[in-house]
Design a protein around this motif. Sequence first.
Motif, PDB file in Angstrom:
ATOM      1  N   LEU A  85     -24.243  53.843  30.704  1.00 30.51           N
ATOM      2  CA  LEU A  85     -24.234  55.286  30.913  1.00 30.51           C
ATOM      3  C   LEU A  85     -23.947  56.015  29.605  1.00 30.51           C
ATOM      4  O   LEU A  85     -24.587  57.023  29.275  1.00 30.51           O
ATOM      5  CB  LEU A  85     -23.172  55.647  31.957  1.00 30.51           C
ATOM      6  CG  LEU A  85     -22.920  57.143  32.182  1.00 30.51           C
ATOM      7  CD1 LEU A  85     -24.127  57.786  32.851  1.00 30.51           C
ATOM      8  CD2 LEU A  85     -21.667  57.352  33.023  1.00 30.51           C
ATOM      9  N   LEU A  86     -22.993  55.502  28.844  1.00 26.73           N
ATOM     10  CA  LEU A  86     -22.624  56.143  27.584  1.00 26.73           C
ATOM     11  C   LEU A  86     -23.779  56.159  26.587  1.00 26.73           C
ATOM     12  O   LEU A  86     -23.898  57.092  25.787  1.00 26.73           O
ATOM     13  CB  LEU A  86     -21.424  55.428  26.955  1.00 26.73           C
ATOM     14  CG  LEU A  86     -20.059  55.634  27.611  1.00 26.73           C
ATOM     15  CD1 LEU A  86     -18.994  54.866  26.840  1.00 26.73           C
ATOM     16  CD2 LEU A  86     -19.702  57.110  27.681  1.00 26.73           C
ATOM     17  N   ARG A  87     -24.606  55.118  26.630  1.00 26.68           N
ATOM     18  CA  ARG A  87     -25.709  55.025  25.663  1.00 26.68           C
ATOM     19  C   ARG A  87     -26.575  56.282  25.683  1.00 26.68           C
ATOM     20  O   ARG A  87     -26.866  56.873  24.631  1.00 26.68           O
ATOM     21  CB  ARG A  87     -26.554  53.793  25.946  1.00 26.68           C
ATOM     22  CG  ARG A  87     -27.790  53.692  25.057  1.00 26.68           C
ATOM     23  CD  ARG A  87     -28.604  52.457  25.400  1.00 26.68           C
ATOM     24  NE  ARG A  87     -27.958  51.259  24.909  1.00 26.68           N
ATOM     25  CZ  ARG A  87     -28.127  50.772  23.679  1.00 26.68           C
ATOM     26  NH1 ARG A  87     -28.917  51.395  22.817  1.00 26.68           N
ATOM     27  NH2 ARG A  87     -27.514  49.686  23.307  1.00 26.68           N
ATOM     28  N   SER A  88     -27.002  56.712  26.864  1.00 30.41           N
ATOM     29  CA  SER A  88     -27.886  57.879  26.936  1.00 30.41           C
ATOM     30  C   SER A  88     -27.175  59.136  26.456  1.00 30.41           C
ATOM     31  O   SER A  88     -27.785  60.001  25.811  1.00 30.41           O
ATOM     32  CB  SER A  88     -28.388  58.066  28.372  1.00 30.41           C
ATOM     33  OG  SER A  88     -27.295  58.306  29.255  1.00 30.41           O
ATOM     34  N   HIS A  89     -25.878  59.253  26.764  1.00 25.64           N
ATOM     35  CA  HIS A  89     -25.134  60.427  26.318  1.00 25.64           C
ATOM     36  C   HIS A  89     -24.902  60.398  24.813  1.00 25.64           C
ATOM     37  O   HIS A  89     -25.004  61.435  24.145  1.00 25.64           O
ATOM     38  CB  HIS A  89     -23.793  60.492  27.053  1.00 25.64           C
ATOM     39  CG  HIS A  89     -23.906  60.904  28.488  1.00 25.64           C
ATOM     40  ND1 HIS A  89     -24.211  62.189  28.869  1.00 25.64           N
ATOM     41  CD2 HIS A  89     -23.781  60.197  29.643  1.00 25.64           C
ATOM     42  CE1 HIS A  89     -24.251  62.270  30.181  1.00 25.64           C
ATOM     43  NE2 HIS A  89     -23.992  61.067  30.683  1.00 25.64           N
ATOM     44  N   TYR A  90     -24.587  59.233  24.262  1.00 23.71           N
ATOM     45  CA  TYR A  90     -24.393  59.123  22.819  1.00 23.71           C
ATOM     46  C   TYR A  90     -25.662  59.516  22.071  1.00 23.71           C
ATOM     47  O   TYR A  90     -25.604  60.201  21.046  1.00 23.71           O
ATOM     48  CB  TYR A  90     -24.009  57.689  22.437  1.00 23.71           C
ATOM     49  CG  TYR A  90     -22.523  57.409  22.454  1.00 23.71           C
ATOM     50  CD1 TYR A  90     -21.647  58.140  21.662  1.00 23.71           C
ATOM     51  CD2 TYR A  90     -21.990  56.393  23.250  1.00 23.71           C
ATOM     52  CE1 TYR A  90     -20.288  57.879  21.666  1.00 23.71           C
ATOM     53  CE2 TYR A  90     -20.627  56.133  23.272  1.00 23.71           C
ATOM     54  CZ  TYR A  90     -19.787  56.872  22.477  1.00 23.71           C
ATOM     55  OH  TYR A  90     -18.442  56.617  22.487  1.00 23.71           O
ATOM     56  N   GLU A  91     -26.799  59.077  22.566  1.00 25.27           N
ATOM     57  CA  GLU A  91     -28.056  59.389  21.888  1.00 25.27           C
ATOM     58  C   GLU A  91     -28.323  60.889  21.891  1.00 25.27           C
ATOM     59  O   GLU A  91     -28.967  61.419  20.983  1.00 25.27           O
ATOM     60  CB  GLU A  91     -29.198  58.633  22.571  1.00 25.27           C
ATOM     61  CG  GLU A  91     -29.145  57.127  22.328  1.00 25.27           C
ATOM     62  CD  GLU A  91     -30.113  56.342  23.194  1.00 25.27           C
ATOM     63  OE1 GLU A  91     -30.656  56.944  24.161  1.00 25.27           O
ATOM     64  OE2 GLU A  91     -30.324  55.150  22.923  1.00 25.27           O
ATOM     65  N   ARG A  92     -27.801  61.581  22.904  1.00 30.46           N
ATOM     66  CA  ARG A  92     -28.039  63.017  23.021  1.00 30.46           C
ATOM     67  C   ARG A  92     -27.064  63.837  22.188  1.00 30.46           C
ATOM     68  O   ARG A  92     -27.427  64.917  21.686  1.00 30.46           O
ATOM     69  CB  ARG A  92     -27.937  63.422  24.497  1.00 30.46           C
ATOM     70  CG  ARG A  92     -28.272  64.871  24.780  1.00 30.46           C
ATOM     71  CD  ARG A  92     -28.528  65.089  26.266  1.00 30.46           C
ATOM     72  NE  ARG A  92     -27.459  64.528  27.078  1.00 30.46           N
ATOM     73  CZ  ARG A  92     -26.310  65.151  27.331  1.00 30.46           C
ATOM     74  NH1 ARG A  92     -26.081  66.334  26.807  1.00 30.46           N
ATOM     75  NH2 ARG A  92     -25.397  64.593  28.096  1.00 30.46           N
ATOM     76  N   ILE A  93     -25.828  63.369  22.032  1.00 29.76           N
ATOM     77  CA  ILE A  93     -24.815  64.165  21.331  1.00 29.76           C
ATOM     78  C   ILE A  93     -24.413  63.545  19.998  1.00 29.76           C
ATOM     79  O   ILE A  93     -23.401  63.883  19.411  1.00 29.76           O
ATOM     80  CB  ILE A  93     -23.559  64.372  22.210  1.00 29.76           C
ATOM     81  CG1 ILE A  93     -22.866  63.026  22.497  1.00 29.76           C
ATOM     82  CG2 ILE A  93     -23.917  65.074  23.501  1.00 29.76           C
ATOM     83  CD1 ILE A  93     -21.582  63.169  23.294  1.00 29.76           C
ATOM     84  N   TRP A  94     -25.254  62.617  19.512  1.00 30.54           N
ATOM     85  CA  TRP A  94     -24.953  61.933  18.251  1.00 30.54           C
ATOM     86  C   TRP A  94     -25.219  62.855  17.076  1.00 30.54           C
ATOM     87  O   TRP A  94     -26.252  63.520  17.000  1.00 30.54           O
ATOM     88  CB  TRP A  94     -25.824  60.693  18.142  1.00 30.54           C
ATOM     89  CG  TRP A  94     -25.547  59.804  16.963  1.00 30.54           C
ATOM     90  CD1 TRP A  94     -26.350  59.591  15.890  1.00 30.54           C
ATOM     91  CD2 TRP A  94     -24.394  58.974  16.770  1.00 30.54           C
ATOM     92  NE1 TRP A  94     -25.770  58.693  15.031  1.00 30.54           N
ATOM     93  CE2 TRP A  94     -24.566  58.301  15.550  1.00 30.54           C
ATOM     94  CE3 TRP A  94     -23.239  58.753  17.517  1.00 30.54           C
ATOM     95  CZ2 TRP A  94     -23.622  57.403  15.059  1.00 30.54           C
ATOM     96  CZ3 TRP A  94     -22.302  57.865  17.019  1.00 30.54           C
ATOM     97  CH2 TRP A  94     -22.504  57.202  15.808  1.00 30.54           C
ATOM     98  N   GLU A  95     -24.270  62.886  16.127  1.00 32.40           N
ATOM     99  CA  GLU A  95     -24.448  63.701  14.932  1.00 32.40           C
ATOM    100  C   GLU A  95     -25.141  62.884  13.856  1.00 32.40           C
ATOM    101  O   GLU A  95     -24.730  61.761  13.564  1.00 32.40           O
ATOM    102  CB  GLU A  95     -23.093  64.191  14.416  1.00 32.40           C
ATOM    103  CG  GLU A  95     -22.453  65.232  15.306  1.00 32.40           C
ATOM    104  CD  GLU A  95     -21.188  65.799  14.711  1.00 32.40           C
ATOM    105  OE1 GLU A  95     -20.495  65.047  14.000  1.00 32.40           O
ATOM    106  OE2 GLU A  95     -20.900  66.970  14.947  1.00 32.40           O
ATOM    107  N   PRO A  96     -26.195  63.409  13.245  1.00 30.99           N
ATOM    108  CA  PRO A  96     -26.909  62.656  12.208  1.00 30.99           C
ATOM    109  C   PRO A  96     -26.069  62.479  10.969  1.00 30.99           C
ATOM    110  O   PRO A  96     -25.047  63.135  10.784  1.00 30.99           O
ATOM    111  CB  PRO A  96     -28.136  63.537  11.920  1.00 30.99           C
ATOM    112  CG  PRO A  96     -27.679  64.928  12.278  1.00 30.99           C
ATOM    113  CD  PRO A  96     -26.749  64.751  13.462  1.00 30.99           C
TER     114      PRO A  96
END
Length: 250
Positions: A230-241
């Motif tokens: 579940l965290l994977r999809s959220h991390y990909e969305r709120i990840w800072e470059p």
Amino acid sequence: MNESRVIPPPTILNASAQVAQHLRGMIVRGELPLGTKLPTELELAESFGVSRATVREALRTLGAQNMIRTTRGAHGGSQVAAPSLGSMTEVLQSNLALLLEADDVTLSDFLEARQTLEVPAVRLAAENRSDADLARLEETLVEDAGALSTGDQFELHRDFHATILDACGNRLLALATQPIFVVLQTRVARSRASPDFQASITRDHHAIADAVREGDPDRAAREMEQHLNLLRSHYERIWEPSTREPPRSP
């Protein structure tokens, strides 16, 4: 006709790096046991045929790696130190952050490594947890995610996973996993985390804690795997470059 193969030249270490490498090797091999006092800077300089400044830089490198401890004064000097889990975690965390900043590792690499380590860790936690571990775990659980600030919620999430790692009873697993988790947390844009995201984490943590509390390793591992997916999809969305500047065009 066989083509000749290009062989890259070896990396040539500077003098201080060579001294540090040699001393590090002696420590790792046990030739310089824990607590051994090293020769003075002057003695090391004469032994290696380098300047005292070179030795001083080598010792500074080993000190930064928590392999030696240096004290000043008439009775001071350097001696082989025992690295603590905390100091080793800090070193790993710093190096992982640099790798991430340099784009040598990706978000996917971090998430895969975390899942590979943390699922077995929670299984062990369900088998090995103590009453003290369960009490600490209870303190990290949030009943109403909306009642806390985003920062407070992230701190409790961090403490929850840290407690699981402590409860697993395997210090190497904790050492390997904790820096990955911390680096991931530093690169998440917390302000973009939705209330639903926080609520889903809260539900997952309660389910994982229930399995650990009941001593059910299979269920704990299953709940943790679902949580990390579940965290994977959220991390990909709120990840800072990365903040590294892109290379300039020639």
